[in-house]
Design an enzyme around this catalytic site. Structure first.
Site, short mmCIF file in Angstrom:
data_model
loop_
_atom_site.label_atom_id
_atom_site.label_comp_id
_atom_site.label_asym_id
_atom_site.label_seq_id
_atom_site.Cartn_x
_atom_site.Cartn_y
_atom_site.Cartn_z
N TYR A 54 16.59 90.07 52.99
CA TYR A 54 16.61 89.70 54.41
C TYR A 54 14.97 89.87 54.83
O TYR A 54 14.70 91.16 54.85
CB TYR A 54 17.44 90.34 55.12
CG TYR A 54 18.92 89.82 55.01
CD1 TYR A 54 19.16 89.08 54.26
CD2 TYR A 54 19.88 90.83 55.81
CE1 TYR A 54 20.70 88.65 54.09
CE2 TYR A 54 21.32 90.59 55.65
CZ TYR A 54 21.65 89.54 54.92
OH TYR A 54 22.95 89.45 54.65
N SER A 156 29.73 89.64 47.46
CA SER A 156 29.51 88.67 48.56
C SER A 156 29.55 87.26 47.93
O SER A 156 28.42 87.04 47.03
CB SER A 156 28.05 88.98 49.22
OG SER A 156 28.03 87.95 50.44
N SER A 212 28.69 85.24 59.79
CA SER A 212 28.37 83.90 60.35
C SER A 212 29.82 83.33 60.84
O SER A 212 30.23 82.40 60.84
CB SER A 212 27.95 82.76 59.36
OG SER A 212 27.37 81.63 60.01
N ALA A 215 29.08 80.39 62.76
CA ALA A 215 28.65 79.30 62.03
C ALA A 215 27.10 79.04 62.46
O ALA A 215 26.68 77.75 62.82
CB ALA A 215 29.23 77.91 62.25
N GLN A 294 23.99 88.18 74.82
CA GLN A 294 24.65 87.74 73.93
C GLN A 294 25.68 88.55 73.08
O GLN A 294 26.82 88.26 72.84
CB GLN A 294 23.76 86.90 72.93
CG GLN A 294 22.97 85.77 73.30
CD GLN A 294 22.05 85.37 72.20
OE1 GLN A 294 21.78 86.09 71.24
NE2 GLN A 294 21.60 83.94 72.13
#
Length: 327
Positions: A54, A156, A212, A215, A294
């Site tokens: 990341y 993962s 996610s 999405a 959010q």
């Protein structure tokens, strides 16, 4: 907050957790990440997800700075890292990526330094590596376990066969197999969680820290009329994600799904997250909000998912048309 045991382990994770993919160092700065992680923690979130890849380690560095300032009791939260891709993308040299003992060990040490912690609660093999023997992968993870540098190891985006192979190998060697998998799971991506992994859930037991759930924002409705400038799909170097997600048929399904959220007096994003954690095989869903408003909205999924009756779930299935065939 609700807490679920991670597969057959004794570890309890908050059913909603917080992760840094794309956001940390790309969309939010230290001040924003401090506020977001603080808001999550104050609402009972006890798992913060990260990875070496990341932003080339910068995401872990940012999270490490926040954790060091927060001075939270280390026993009250879990933090993770993942290794495979390395830090340098296409510029990786041999042994700077993959799942060799060298890279996994060095990646673990580097993550500890960047995150400013003495151990990782969860450490993942970020992708399968066909070039490294499974025996080497399993042994390396168990050595890190024995050294106290990690507490649980997992995978993962591995397929079911690869996960079973890891468990079989571990059993043959008298070692510990992977305890968790981190797959993508949302209303568009259901195959692995609802079909491929079912034999593993039933016969082996496995936790899942799904990523996610929205999405990449598509299930918030924000892309129904184009791509906002401040969204992740507008970011440089994320064109591949935009190409994958933005299809007219998907947008039309999102618009229809929004009617269901209105019937439940909630937002589309909250409904979509609630749908994910309605699945009992989901240990936790990783949130990636970039704004406090959010994140607060996302956390309301805890109140919504008990309201998802069988008839509502069937209505959602009819709209989406993404439910895998039963095993």
């Amino acid at each position: 907050m609700e807490y679920r045991r991670m597969g057959k382990t004794g570890l309890q994770l908050s059913v909603l957790s917080y992760g840094s993919w794309v956001t940390f160092s790309k969309q939010v700065d230290d001040n924003a990440s401090d506020r977001l992680m603080g808001l999550a923690y104050d609402n009972g979130v006890n798992f913060f997800d990260n990875a070496e890849a990341y932003e080339g380690g910068k995401s872990e560095e940012m999270m490490g700075r926040v954790l060091s300032k927060k001075n939270w009791d280390r026993t009250s939260y879990c933090v993770s890292s993942k290794a495979f891709f390395g830090l340098y993308g296409k510029d990786n040299k041999p042994n700077q990526h993959g799942l060799s003992r060298k890279h996994l060990t060095e990646a673990c040490h580097a993550a500890l330094n960047r995150l400013k912690v003495d151990y990782l609660d969860l450490f993942y093999c970020h992708r399968p590596d066909p070039d490294t023997p499974m025996e080497e992968i399993v042994w390396t993870m168990n050595i890190l376990l024995q050294q106290g540098k990690i507490l649980y190891w997992g995978t993962s985006e591995w397929d079911g066969e690869e996960i079973v192979h890891a468990h079989t190998t571990a059993k043959e060697l008298g070692l510990i197999g992977p305890a968790m998998e981190q797959p993508q799971y949302n209303l568009f991506e259901r195959q692995k969680m609802e079909h491929d992994y079912l034999p593993i859930f039933r016969n082996i037991g496995m936790g899942t820290t799904i990523w996610s759930p929205l999405a990449s924002g598509l299930l918030t409705g924000k892309y129904n009329n184009g791509v906002p400038e401040d969204s992740r799909l507008a970011l440089e170097n994320y064109g591949w994600l935009k190409d994958r997600m933005l299809h007219e048929d998907k947008i039309e399904k999102v618009k229809k799904l929004e009617q269901v959220s209105k019937e439940l007096n909630t937002s589309l994003a909250t409904l979509s997250i609630a749908w994910c954690i309605h699945n009992p095989d989901v240990t936790c869903a990783i949130l990636g909000a970039t704004k406090e408003k959010q994140l607060t909205e996302n956390l309301e999924a805890l109140d919504v998912y008990p309201k998802l009756t069988p008839s509502i779930m069937n209505e959602i299935d009819e709209i989406m048309g993404t439910r895998p065939e039963a095993v």
